[in-house]
Design an enzyme around this catalytic site. Structure first.
Site, PDB file in Angstrom:
ATOM      1  N   ASN A   9      32.210  33.975  43.043  1.00  0.00           N
ATOM      2  CA  ASN A   9      31.581  34.929  43.959  1.00  0.00           C
ATOM      3  C   ASN A   9      31.249  36.179  43.143  1.00  0.00           C
ATOM      4  OD1 ASN A   9      30.899  36.749  45.955  1.00  0.00           O
ATOM      5  ND2 ASN A   9      32.998  36.979  46.733  1.00  0.00           N
ATOM      6  N   LYS A  11      29.715  38.752  44.036  1.00  0.00           N
ATOM      7  CA  LYS A  11      29.686  39.964  44.868  1.00  0.00           C
ATOM      8  C   LYS A  11      28.410  40.770  44.581  1.00  0.00           C
ATOM      9  CE  LYS A  11      34.692  39.947  44.761  1.00  0.00           C
ATOM     10  NZ  LYS A  11      35.827  40.515  45.405  1.00  0.00           N
ATOM     11  N   HIS A  97      33.785  36.065  54.247  1.00  0.00           N
ATOM     12  CA  HIS A  97      34.583  36.677  53.175  1.00  0.00           C
ATOM     13  C   HIS A  97      35.274  37.931  53.725  1.00  0.00           C
ATOM     14  CE1 HIS A  97      35.588  38.761  49.463  1.00  0.00           C
ATOM     15  NE2 HIS A  97      35.540  37.569  48.888  1.00  0.00           N
ATOM     16  N   GLU A  99      35.670  40.784  52.602  1.00  0.00           N
ATOM     17  CA  GLU A  99      34.911  42.044  52.460  1.00  0.00           C
ATOM     18  C   GLU A  99      33.867  42.164  53.569  1.00  0.00           C
ATOM     19  OE1 GLU A  99      33.895  41.507  48.342  1.00  0.00           O
ATOM     20  OE2 GLU A  99      36.000  41.778  47.838  1.00  0.00           O
ATOM     21  N   GLU A 169      42.169  33.107  51.245  1.00  0.00           N
ATOM     22  CA  GLU A 169      42.141  34.295  50.401  1.00  0.00           C
ATOM     23  C   GLU A 169      42.974  35.403  51.041  1.00  0.00           C
ATOM     24  OE1 GLU A 169      38.484  34.207  47.652  1.00  0.00           O
ATOM     25  OE2 GLU A 169      37.959  35.326  49.433  1.00  0.00           O
ATOM     26  N   GLY A 175      40.849  41.151  44.323  1.00  0.00           N
ATOM     27  CA  GLY A 175      40.425  42.264  43.478  1.00  0.00           C
ATOM     28  C   GLY A 175      41.546  43.239  43.164  1.00  0.00           C
ATOM     29  N   SER A 215      42.438  37.110  42.846  1.00  0.00           N
ATOM     30  CA  SER A 215      42.841  37.396  41.466  1.00  0.00           C
ATOM     31  C   SER A 215      43.140  36.140  40.646  1.00  0.00           C
ATOM     32  CB  SER A 215      44.020  38.368  41.457  1.00  0.00           C
ATOM     33  OG  SER A 215      43.636  39.586  42.074  1.00  0.00           O
TER      34      SER A 215
END
Ligand code: PEP
Length: 257
Positions: A9, A11, A97, A99, A169, A175, A215
Site C-alpha cells: 500500500n 498510500k 483501510h 486511515e 491491521e 506506521g 509495521s
C-alpha cells in the site's frame, strides 16, 4: 491450500515517474518468483495506477487501488468507480483501510457497499479490519472485530467470500513501528476465521486468505508467515523501496504452508 498474498500500500507517496521506477525495480527483482505460489500486488495512488499496471502487465505482479466508490458513475466529485479502476488496469482494491476509517469517515456500512460493487465488477477486494489501541487496552478487540467482520461482509455469498481477502491491521501497529507479535496476530486471525465458519461454513472459511498488516518488515515477515492463519501481508512503509518490499516477498514465499 491458500496462496500467499503480499500487497504493498503506497498510500499518498510516489509521483508518476517515481512509481514507474519502483514498479520496474520490483519487476526486475521479483521476476523469478513463481506466480503460482505467491500473489504480489502493488497499490499506488490513483494517479499512477495506469502506469504501474502497464509496467506490471504480463508479469507475476498485479496492480490494485487504495479505495473505490460503489456507484457506477454520476455526479460524485472526486470519486473513482470500479469500471475506472479496471480501465486503469487494476485487479485488486483495498477497502476500509484504517486511515480511511479514521480520516475520511469510512464506516462498516460504506465498506460493505464498496465490497459488493467490487465483487460485482470482478475485482478482488482486500477488506481491512482492526482494533485501535484504546479498544485493545479496554479488552474490546474481539468485539470490535466481530462487529467489523459481520457488518463489512454483510449479505455476500460463499463464492464471493472466497474471492475476498481480509487484512487484519491493528490500528496501533500501522506506521508506528510496533508490530503485533506473531502470537497476537495469529490469535485474532484465528478468531476472524472462526467468525467466517459461523457466517458461512468451514469450507469457505478455510479458503479465505487473511493478511496481517502493521509495521511488517523483512525482519518480522518470516515469523508472521509461520503462523497458521496468516496468509500474507499488507505492507505500508516497507513497500516503498525495492529492497525492503522485494525482501519481504521473497522471505514470505520461502515459508511453506
Ligand atoms: C498499511 O498501510 O496498511 C500498513 C500496514 O502500514 P505500515 O506497514 O507502514 O504499518
Amino acid at each position: 491450500m491458500r496462496k500467499t498474498i503480499i500487497a504493498g500500500n503506497w498510500k499518498m507517496y510516489k509521483t508518476i515517474p517515481e512509481a514507474i521506477e519502483l514498479a520496474n525495480g520490483l519487476k526486475r527483482e521479483l521476476f523469478e518468483l513463481d506466480g503460482q505460489t505467491i500473489e504480489i500486488v502493488l497499490c499506488p495512488p490513483f494517479t499512477a495506477l495506469s502506469e504501474v499496471s502497464e509496467v506490471t502487465q504480463n508479469s507475476n505482479i498485479n496492480s490494485g487501488a487504495q479505495d473505490v466508490y460503489w456507484q457506477e458513475e454520476g455526479a460524485f466529485t472526486g470519486e473513482v468507480s470500479c469500471k475506472m479502476l479496471k480501465d486503469a488496469g487494476a485487479h485488486f482494491v483495498i477497502i476500509g483501510h484504517s486511515e480511511r476509517r479514521q480520516f475520511f469517515g469510512e464506516t462498516n456500512d460504506s465498506v460493505n457497499k464498496k465490497l459488493k460493487a467490487v465483487l460485482k465488477n470482478g475485482l478482488i477486494p482486500i477488506v481491512c479490519v482492526g482494533e485501535s489501541l484504546q479498544e485493545r487496552e479496554l479488552g474490546k478487540t474481539f468485539d470490535v472485530l466481530n462487529n467489523q467482520v459481520h457488518n463489512s461482509l454483510k449479505d455476500i455469498n460463499k463464492e464471493e467470500m472466497v474471492r475476498t481477502v481480509i487484512a487484519y491491521e491493528p490500528v496501533w501497529a500501522i506506521g508506528t513501528g510496533k508490530t503485533a507479535t506473531p502470537k497476537q496476530a495469529q490469535e485474532v486471525q484465528e478468531y476472524i476465521r472462526g467468525l467466517l465458519v459461523k457466517m458461512f461454513d468451514k469450507e469457505t472459511a478455510v479458503s479465505v486468505r487473511i493478511q496481517y498488516g502493521g509495521s511488517v518488515k523483512p525482519d518480522n515477515i518470516t515469523e508472521l508467515m509461520n503462523q497458521p492463519d496468516i496468509d500474507g501481508a499488507l505492507v505500508g512503509g516497507a513497500s516503498l523501496t525495492v529492497e525492503s518490499f522485494s525482501e519481504i516477498v521473497k522471505r514470505a514465499q520461502k515459508v511453506k504452508k
